[in-house]
Scaffold this motif. Structure first.
Motif, PDB file in Angstrom:
ATOM      1  N   VAL A   3      10.939 -43.407 -45.375  1.00 49.85           N
ATOM      2  CA  VAL A   3      10.187 -43.928 -46.517  1.00 49.85           C
ATOM      3  C   VAL A   3      10.692 -43.372 -47.845  1.00 49.85           C
ATOM      4  N   GLU A   4      10.989 -42.100 -47.880  1.00 48.31           N
ATOM      5  CA  GLU A   4      11.336 -41.456 -49.152  1.00 48.31           C
ATOM      6  C   GLU A   4      12.692 -41.877 -49.705  1.00 48.31           C
ATOM      7  N   PHE A   5      13.515 -42.558 -48.928  1.00 50.77           N
ATOM      8  CA  PHE A   5      14.846 -42.937 -49.382  1.00 50.77           C
ATOM      9  C   PHE A   5      14.901 -44.306 -50.056  1.00 50.77           C
ATOM     10  N   TYR A   6      13.794 -45.011 -50.109  1.00 42.58           N
ATOM     11  CA  TYR A   6      13.755 -46.333 -50.728  1.00 42.58           C
ATOM     12  C   TYR A   6      13.256 -46.247 -52.163  1.00 42.58           C
ATOM     13  N   ALA A   7      13.754 -47.138 -52.991  1.00 45.01           N
ATOM     14  CA  ALA A   7      13.213 -47.278 -54.337  1.00 45.01           C
ATOM     15  C   ALA A   7      11.776 -47.777 -54.214  1.00 45.01           C
ATOM     16  N   GLU A   8      10.966 -47.508 -55.206  1.00 42.52           N
ATOM     17  CA  GLU A   8       9.536 -47.826 -55.139  1.00 42.52           C
ATOM     18  C   GLU A   8       9.271 -49.284 -54.761  1.00 42.52           C
ATOM     19  N   ARG A   9       9.991 -50.194 -55.358  1.00 45.08           N
ATOM     20  CA  ARG A   9       9.792 -51.623 -55.084  1.00 45.08           C
ATOM     21  C   ARG A   9      10.115 -51.962 -53.630  1.00 45.08           C
ATOM     22  N   GLU A  10      11.212 -51.423 -53.124  1.00 45.39           N
ATOM     23  CA  GLU A  10      11.597 -51.663 -51.727  1.00 45.39           C
ATOM     24  C   GLU A  10      10.642 -50.971 -50.765  1.00 45.39           C
ATOM     25  N   ARG A  11      10.196 -49.775 -51.130  1.00 46.77           N
ATOM     26  CA  ARG A  11       9.266 -48.997 -50.300  1.00 46.77           C
ATOM     27  C   ARG A  11       7.970 -49.773 -50.076  1.00 46.77           C
ATOM     28  N   ALA A  12       7.492 -50.429 -51.088  1.00 45.40           N
ATOM     29  CA  ALA A  12       6.239 -51.184 -50.983  1.00 45.40           C
ATOM     30  C   ALA A  12       6.340 -52.314 -49.959  1.00 45.40           C
ATOM     31  N   LEU A  13       7.545 -52.795 -49.691  1.00 47.94           N
ATOM     32  CA  LEU A  13       7.743 -53.912 -48.761  1.00 47.94           C
ATOM     33  C   LEU A  13       7.979 -53.475 -47.311  1.00 47.94           C
ATOM     34  N   LEU A  14       8.078 -52.165 -47.084  1.00 47.13           N
ATOM     35  CA  LEU A  14       8.326 -51.678 -45.727  1.00 47.13           C
ATOM     36  C   LEU A  14       7.183 -52.080 -44.796  1.00 47.13           C
ATOM     37  N   ARG A  15       7.541 -52.494 -43.590  1.00 47.62           N
ATOM     38  CA  ARG A  15       6.560 -52.871 -42.580  1.00 47.62           C
ATOM     39  C   ARG A  15       7.236 -52.764 -41.214  1.00 47.62           C
ATOM     40  N   GLY A  16       6.451 -52.884 -40.171  1.00 44.71           N
ATOM     41  CA  GLY A  16       6.990 -52.857 -38.832  1.00 44.71           C
ATOM     42  C   GLY A  16       5.947 -53.337 -37.839  1.00 44.71           C
ATOM     43  N   GLU A  17       6.407 -53.617 -36.652  1.00 48.15           N
ATOM     44  CA  GLU A  17       5.503 -54.005 -35.575  1.00 48.15           C
ATOM     45  C   GLU A  17       4.894 -52.746 -34.968  1.00 48.15           C
ATOM     46  N   ASN A  18       3.635 -52.827 -34.589  1.00 51.04           N
ATOM     47  CA  ASN A  18       2.927 -51.734 -33.918  1.00 51.04           C
ATOM     48  C   ASN A  18       2.893 -50.448 -34.749  1.00 51.04           C
ATOM     49  N   THR A  19       2.640 -50.608 -36.032  1.00 54.16           N
ATOM     50  CA  THR A  19       2.477 -49.456 -36.910  1.00 54.16           C
ATOM     51  C   THR A  19       0.984 -49.190 -37.102  1.00 54.16           C
ATOM     52  N   PRO A  20       0.621 -48.043 -37.626  1.00 57.99           N
ATOM     53  CA  PRO A  20      -0.787 -47.806 -37.941  1.00 57.99           C
ATOM     54  C   PRO A  20      -1.346 -48.845 -38.922  1.00 57.99           C
ATOM     55  N   ILE A  21      -0.489 -49.344 -39.805  1.00 64.31           N
ATOM     56  CA  ILE A  21      -0.941 -50.356 -40.765  1.00 64.31           C
ATOM     57  C   ILE A  21      -1.261 -51.659 -40.045  1.00 64.31           C
ATOM     58  N   SER A  22      -0.466 -52.023 -39.049  1.00 65.84           N
ATOM     59  CA  SER A  22      -0.741 -53.264 -38.310  1.00 65.84           C
ATOM     60  C   SER A  22      -2.051 -53.171 -37.536  1.00 65.84           C
ATOM     61  N   VAL A  23      -2.409 -51.969 -37.087  1.00 65.44           N
ATOM     62  CA  VAL A  23      -3.702 -51.764 -36.427  1.00 65.44           C
ATOM     63  C   VAL A  23      -4.830 -52.042 -37.426  1.00 65.44           C
ATOM     64  N   ALA A  24      -4.684 -51.533 -38.638  1.00 65.14           N
ATOM     65  CA  ALA A  24      -5.702 -51.758 -39.673  1.00 65.14           C
ATOM     66  C   ALA A  24      -5.818 -53.242 -40.004  1.00 65.14           C
ATOM     67  N   LEU A  25      -4.684 -53.930 -40.130  1.00 62.82           N
ATOM     68  CA  LEU A  25      -4.702 -55.341 -40.491  1.00 62.82           C
ATOM     69  C   LEU A  25      -5.346 -56.204 -39.409  1.00 62.82           C
ATOM     70  N   ALA A  26      -5.283 -55.782 -38.170  1.00 65.23           N
ATOM     71  CA  ALA A  26      -5.887 -56.549 -37.073  1.00 65.23           C
ATOM     72  C   ALA A  26      -7.413 -56.497 -37.101  1.00 65.23           C
ATOM     73  N   ASP A  27      -7.977 -55.613 -37.905  1.00 64.25           N
ATOM     74  CA  ASP A  27      -9.432 -55.455 -37.969  1.00 64.25           C
ATOM     75  C   ASP A  27     -10.040 -56.433 -38.973  1.00 64.25           C
ATOM     76  N   PRO A  28     -10.949 -57.300 -38.515  1.00 61.33           N
ATOM     77  CA  PRO A  28     -11.556 -58.266 -39.438  1.00 61.33           C
ATOM     78  C   PRO A  28     -12.397 -57.615 -40.539  1.00 61.33           C
ATOM     79  N   VAL A  29     -12.970 -56.469 -40.275  1.00 59.67           N
ATOM     80  CA  VAL A  29     -13.783 -55.796 -41.294  1.00 59.67           C
ATOM     81  C   VAL A  29     -12.902 -55.330 -42.449  1.00 59.67           C
ATOM     82  N   LEU A  30     -11.758 -54.730 -42.141  1.00 64.08           N
ATOM     83  CA  LEU A  30     -10.860 -54.268 -43.202  1.00 64.08           C
ATOM     84  C   LEU A  30     -10.228 -55.440 -43.943  1.00 64.08           C
ATOM     85  N   ARG A  31      -9.916 -56.521 -43.221  1.00 66.39           N
ATOM     86  CA  ARG A  31      -9.390 -57.707 -43.911  1.00 66.39           C
ATOM     87  C   ARG A  31     -10.443 -58.295 -44.848  1.00 66.39           C
TER      88      ARG A  31
END
Length: 138
Positions: free
Chosen positions: A50-78
């Protein structure tokens, strides 16, 4: 197939209603941690370097089966406003500083594997207000 109103379907799945309610930062983080704790042995993938990307590129980082994807799967958080599964989406929604996002999600903090319970514990640390003194030693 029986047609049912969405609120009845939500009740069957144990989904809390948040219509019109605003969750505080701490409540959003706590919900995320609770979601991860439901399956504590689940292996997740951190974001890479994460720390090696410029701020704009860092904001676009994503992946499958990440903690963020777990959060996004929750209808309450969405419903509360989580819009996507990128690092930028998570930082904005959970009000994470760059340092907090790095601490929670970068692979350099996870020698070996990232499990859901360990991630939940990290999120709870970030969610818990601390004195200045204790932050120095975190």
């Amino acid at each position: 197939m029986k047609h049912q109103p969405i609120h009845e379907i939500d009740a069957l799945g144990g989904i809390a209603q948040v219509q019109g309610a605003t969750l505080s930062r701490r409540e959003r983080l706590q919900r995320w941690a609770d979601l991860l704790s439901r399956n504590p042995d689940r292996q997740l993938k951190p974001l890479s370097r994460v720390e090696f990307y410029a701020e704009r590129e860092r904001a676009l980082l994503r992946g499958e089966n990440t903690p963020i994807s777990v959060a996004l799967a929750d209808p309450v958080l969405r419903e509360a406003g989580l819009q996507g599964d990128t690092l930028g989406d998570a930082q904005k929604f959970f009000e994470l500083s760059a340092a907090e996002a790095h601490y929670l999600l970068c692979d350099c903090h996870f020698p070996g594997q990232m499990d859901a319970e360990g991630m939940a514990n990290r999120i709870r640390k970030v969610a818990t207000p601390k004195s200045l003194w204790s932050r120095i030693w975190m």
